[in-house]
Design a protein around this motif. Structure first.
Motif, PDB file in Angstrom:
ATOM      1  N   ILE A  64     -10.409  10.116   6.228  1.00 49.48           N
ATOM      2  CA  ILE A  64      -9.303  10.967   6.639  1.00 49.48           C
ATOM      3  C   ILE A  64      -9.577  11.456   8.059  1.00 49.48           C
ATOM      4  O   ILE A  64     -10.725  11.662   8.439  1.00 49.48           O
ATOM      5  CB  ILE A  64      -9.137  12.112   5.619  1.00 49.48           C
ATOM      6  CG1 ILE A  64      -7.927  12.962   5.930  1.00 49.48           C
ATOM      7  CG2 ILE A  64     -10.334  12.985   5.532  1.00 49.48           C
ATOM      8  CD1 ILE A  64      -7.523  13.810   4.752  1.00 49.48           C
TER       9      ILE A  64
ATOM     10  N   LEU B 263      -3.787  19.449   5.103  1.00 52.68           N
ATOM     11  CA  LEU B 263      -4.291  18.167   4.580  1.00 52.68           C
ATOM     12  C   LEU B 263      -3.908  17.949   3.125  1.00 52.68           C
ATOM     13  O   LEU B 263      -3.849  16.826   2.661  1.00 52.68           O
ATOM     14  CB  LEU B 263      -5.824  18.114   4.678  1.00 52.68           C
ATOM     15  CG  LEU B 263      -6.415  18.044   6.070  1.00 52.68           C
ATOM     16  CD1 LEU B 263      -7.935  18.049   6.003  1.00 52.68           C
ATOM     17  CD2 LEU B 263      -5.926  16.782   6.771  1.00 52.68           C
ATOM     18  N   SER B 264      -3.663  19.036   2.402  1.00 50.96           N
ATOM     19  CA  SER B 264      -3.332  18.838   0.986  1.00 50.96           C
ATOM     20  C   SER B 264      -1.852  18.979   0.691  1.00 50.96           C
ATOM     21  O   SER B 264      -1.469  19.121  -0.468  1.00 50.96           O
ATOM     22  CB  SER B 264      -4.199  19.695   0.075  1.00 50.96           C
ATOM     23  OG  SER B 264      -4.433  20.934   0.611  1.00 50.96           O
TER      24      SER B 264
ATOM     25  N   VAL C 175      -4.913   8.596   6.735  1.00 55.50           N
ATOM     26  CA  VAL C 175      -5.766   8.331   5.581  1.00 55.50           C
ATOM     27  C   VAL C 175      -6.119   6.845   5.624  1.00 55.50           C
ATOM     28  O   VAL C 175      -5.226   6.000   5.661  1.00 55.50           O
ATOM     29  CB  VAL C 175      -5.067   8.692   4.256  1.00 55.50           C
ATOM     30  CG1 VAL C 175      -5.938   8.298   3.064  1.00 55.50           C
ATOM     31  CG2 VAL C 175      -4.749  10.181   4.197  1.00 55.50           C
TER      32      VAL C 175
ATOM     33  N   ALA D 173      -0.204  14.357  -1.343  1.00 52.07           N
ATOM     34  CA  ALA D 173      -1.590  14.321  -0.867  1.00 52.07           C
ATOM     35  C   ALA D 173      -2.504  13.833  -1.978  1.00 52.07           C
ATOM     36  O   ALA D 173      -3.393  13.015  -1.751  1.00 52.07           O
ATOM     37  CB  ALA D 173      -2.014  15.711  -0.388  1.00 52.07           C
TER      38      ALA D 173
ATOM     39  N   ILE E 221      -6.355  12.680  -1.833  1.00 48.54           N
ATOM     40  CA  ILE E 221      -6.948  13.934  -1.358  1.00 48.54           C
ATOM     41  C   ILE E 221      -6.910  14.939  -2.503  1.00 48.54           C
ATOM     42  O   ILE E 221      -5.846  15.366  -2.939  1.00 48.54           O
ATOM     43  CB  ILE E 221      -6.190  14.466  -0.131  1.00 48.54           C
ATOM     44  CG1 ILE E 221      -6.302  13.424   0.989  1.00 48.54           C
ATOM     45  CG2 ILE E 221      -6.757  15.812   0.306  1.00 48.54           C
ATOM     46  CD1 ILE E 221      -5.473  13.733   2.198  1.00 48.54           C
TER      47      ILE E 221
ATOM     48  N   THR F 129      -7.830  18.515  -3.945  1.00 50.39           N
ATOM     49  CA  THR F 129      -8.219  19.849  -3.517  1.00 50.39           C
ATOM     50  C   THR F 129      -8.576  20.685  -4.741  1.00 50.39           C
ATOM     51  O   THR F 129      -7.807  20.757  -5.683  1.00 50.39           O
ATOM     52  CB  THR F 129      -7.067  20.506  -2.738  1.00 50.39           C
ATOM     53  OG1 THR F 129      -6.668  19.608  -1.710  1.00 50.39           O
ATOM     54  CG2 THR F 129      -7.509  21.807  -2.104  1.00 50.39           C
TER      55      THR F 129
ATOM     56  N   VAL G 184     -11.263  11.983  -1.192  1.00 49.79           N
ATOM     57  CA  VAL G 184     -11.741  13.117  -0.421  1.00 49.79           C
ATOM     58  C   VAL G 184     -11.577  14.352  -1.297  1.00 49.79           C
ATOM     59  O   VAL G 184     -10.494  14.591  -1.827  1.00 49.79           O
ATOM     60  CB  VAL G 184     -10.895  13.332   0.848  1.00 49.79           C
ATOM     61  CG1 VAL G 184     -11.415  14.517   1.646  1.00 49.79           C
ATOM     62  CG2 VAL G 184     -10.877  12.081   1.704  1.00 49.79           C
TER      63      VAL G 184
END
Ligand SMILES: Nc1ncnc2c1ncn2[C@@H]1O[C@H](COP(=O)(O)OP(=O)(O)OP(=O)(O)O)[C@@H](O)[C@H]1O
Ligand SMILES: [Mg+2]
Length: 262
Positions: free
Chosen positions: A10, A55-56, A68, A81, A86, A88, A171
């Motif tokens: 990312i 990012l999320s 990404v 996301a 991704i 979180t 991630v």
């Protein structure tokens, strides 16, 4: 860990996030590689949570790019996301204390025989997966039917992490995962982070105000202050007071001592 032949999982380029007239992120470029724990550090209000929310998929960026695996993405929801890999893990962990480990592990993504609302849950298979996935990152649960409320805080973090990985996170973003825990549980979480790091294919973005925790597990550091990157480096290249100074926004330690004087 950083290797110029390796593509970042990312990447952000000149990311800007404004809230009205206020600029919370002012051109942030970072890159996160597979297998690394990347500490994102900075004082209160530096923009760490804003960056990870962008990012999320929680906040749309005002300008700049998110890539990404080299491809530009546009997230309009957290679901986008998470579909892009991704994961979180928020501080409240989104767990239901009253239901079982397994039910929390699958939460809305249960395995069923048959289709529709009357499908029958494949409970045994789900128990096996939950136990096996948590064991992979170092937590042995003897009874997957136990209520999450009976687990330690560290075990709950591990459950949330194992779940994100099983459902495809490449991630993992951890926003202050140790801040609400006692000493022993903090170590459990750091151990889990280490174990995920050793898997080699997943990246972790770790936000913490605890310099010691960052030093213990991070390979690479990015320091934010007032919405800008003020420093970055590999763990081995940061020495002495570098981390403390950059975490505080780049002031010299002498200046901090002056601030303390009354
Ligand atoms: N939704 C919002 N609306 C307006 N301003 C916001 C919003 N979210 C964050 N901010 C502002 O953006 C700045 C960065 O906040 P952010 O929460 O990203 O900081 P942080 O680095 O996570 O801090 P902390 O260490 O305290 O969690 C702060 O000045 C904050 O007041
Ligand atoms: Mg924050």
């Amino acid at each position: 860990m950083k290797n110029k032949d390796l593509q970042p999982l990312i990447e952000t380029k000149d990311l800007v996030k404004k809230f009205g007239a206020f600029t919370a992120l002012n051109g942030v470029s970072i890159d996160i590689f597979p297998g690394e724990v990347h500490a994102l550090l900075g004082d209160n209000g530096a923009g760490k949570s804003t960056l990870i929310k962008t990012l999320s998929g929680v906040h749309p960026a005002t300008s700049g790019q998110i890539l990404v695996e080299g491809k530009q993405v546009h997230f309009s929801s957290p679901r986008d996301a998470s579909d892009a890999g991704i994961g979180t893990v928020y501080q409240d962990l989104a767990l239901n204390a009253l239901t079982s480990v397994t039910r929390n592990f699958f939460l809305g993504r249960e395995l069923v025989f048959g289709k529709g609302p009357f499908g029958i849950l494949k409970m045994n298979e789900m128990h096996e997966i939950a136990v096996a996935e948590m064991a992979k990152i170092g937590i042995n649960i003897s009874d997957p039917e136990q209520a999450v409320g009976t687990m330690s805080g560290g075990q709950r973090q591990t459950l949330a992490i194992a779940r994100a990985i099983y459902f495809g996170a490449k991630v993992l973003i951890l926003d202050e995962p140790t801040s609400a825990l006692g000493q022993r549980q903090q170590m459990e979480v750091l151990k889990t982070i280490r174990t995920v790091q050793q898997l080699g294919n997943i990246a972790i973005i770790l936000i913490t105000h605890n310099e010691i925790h960052a030093r213990l597990v991070a390979n690479r550091f990015t320091f934010l202050s007032l919405g800008e990157v003020i420093g970055r480096g590999m763990a081995k290249d940061l020495e002495g007071d570098d981390i403390k100074r950059l975490m505080a926004g780049g002031a010299e330690i002498g200046d901090l001592a002056k601030e303390l004087a009354i």
